[in-house]
Design a protein around this motif. Structure first.
Motif, short mmCIF file in Angstrom:
data_model
loop_
_atom_site.label_atom_id
_atom_site.label_comp_id
_atom_site.label_asym_id
_atom_site.label_seq_id
_atom_site.Cartn_x
_atom_site.Cartn_y
_atom_site.Cartn_z
N ARG A 29 0.85 -1.18 0.00
CA ARG A 29 0.00 0.00 0.00
C ARG A 29 0.89 1.24 0.00
NH1 ARG A 29 -4.61 1.29 4.52
NH2 ARG A 29 -5.37 3.15 3.50
N VAL A 30 0.56 2.23 -0.82
CA VAL A 30 1.32 3.47 -0.90
C VAL A 30 0.40 4.63 -0.51
CG1 VAL A 30 2.68 4.99 -2.38
CG2 VAL A 30 2.74 2.52 -2.76
N VAL A 31 0.88 5.43 0.47
CA VAL A 31 0.11 6.58 0.93
C VAL A 31 0.94 7.85 0.79
CG1 VAL A 31 -1.28 5.22 2.54
CG2 VAL A 31 0.81 6.29 3.33
N CYS A 32 0.26 8.98 0.68
CA CYS A 32 0.95 10.27 0.62
C CYS A 32 1.53 10.56 1.99
CB CYS A 32 -0.02 11.38 0.21
SG CYS A 32 0.74 13.02 0.18
N ALA A 33 2.81 10.89 2.05
CA ALA A 33 3.49 11.15 3.32
C ALA A 33 3.02 12.45 3.95
CB ALA A 33 5.00 11.18 3.09
N TRP A 34 2.40 13.34 3.20
CA TRP A 34 1.98 14.64 3.72
C TRP A 34 0.53 14.64 4.16
CZ3 TRP A 34 5.93 14.01 0.50
CH2 TRP A 34 7.10 14.71 0.78
N CYS A 35 -0.36 14.13 3.35
CA CYS A 35 -1.78 14.21 3.69
C CYS A 35 -2.40 12.86 4.04
CB CYS A 35 -2.55 14.85 2.55
SG CYS A 35 -2.69 13.83 1.06
N GLY A 36 -1.71 11.77 3.74
CA GLY A 36 -2.22 10.45 4.09
C GLY A 36 -3.16 9.83 3.08
N ALA A 37 -3.37 10.48 1.95
CA ALA A 37 -4.24 9.92 0.92
C ALA A 37 -3.65 8.61 0.39
CB ALA A 37 -4.41 10.91 -0.22
N VAL A 38 -4.51 7.65 0.14
CA VAL A 38 -4.05 6.37 -0.40
C VAL A 38 -3.80 6.53 -1.89
CG1 VAL A 38 -4.66 3.96 -0.76
CG2 VAL A 38 -5.33 5.10 1.35
N LEU A 39 -2.56 6.25 -2.31
CA LEU A 39 -2.19 6.38 -3.71
C LEU A 39 -2.34 5.05 -4.45
CD1 LEU A 39 1.04 8.55 -3.24
CD2 LEU A 39 -1.28 9.33 -3.72
N VAL A 40 -1.94 3.96 -3.79
CA VAL A 40 -2.05 2.62 -4.36
C VAL A 40 -2.55 1.68 -3.27
CG1 VAL A 40 -0.80 0.71 -5.44
CG2 VAL A 40 -0.13 3.06 -5.95
N GLU A 41 -3.66 1.02 -3.52
CA GLU A 41 -4.17 0.04 -2.57
C GLU A 41 -3.32 -1.21 -2.62
OE1 GLU A 41 -6.42 0.03 -0.28
OE2 GLU A 41 -7.37 1.95 -0.71
N GLY A 42 -3.21 -1.89 -1.50
CA GLY A 42 -2.45 -3.12 -1.47
C GLY A 42 -2.50 -3.74 -0.08
N GLU A 43 -1.90 -4.90 0.05
CA GLU A 43 -1.86 -5.63 1.30
C GLU A 43 -0.46 -5.59 1.89
OE1 GLU A 43 -4.47 -7.22 2.76
OE2 GLU A 43 -5.75 -6.40 1.17
#
Length: 82
Positions: free
Chosen positions: A2-16
């Motif tokens: 899973r990849v999230v934005c380090a600044w706002c926390g938005a999920v960029l790529v879903e994953g396990e």
């Protein structure tokens, strides 16, 4: 992964499993504009002979957040930036 934005926390790529960090398009644009504004401000101060302030926030960052309502990821606004 899973990849999230380090600044706002938005999920960029879903994953396990593991979580990695990146930067979303909105935060990237916001920080790039603030950085370029800071470079212009520093150059203007140097032309005037003023000394740059150590540890000063990026000029225009507050205004950039206020102007676009903040980052959509976690609702970061100018009040949340220090």
């Amino acid at each position: 992964m899973r990849v999230v934005c380090a600044w706002c926390g938005a999920v960029l790529v879903e994953g396990e499993g593991q979580v990695s960090h990146g930067i979303c398009g909105a935060c990237s644009e916001l920080f790039e504009r603030a950085y370029l504004r800071a470079l212009r401000e520093r150059a203007r101060r140097q032309r005037r002979g003023a000394r740059p302030r150590a540890g000063a926030p990026l000029p225009g960052f507050e205004a950039a957040l206020a102007g676009r309502g903040g980052c959509p990821g976690r609702g970061i606004t100018s009040a949340g930036v220090r």
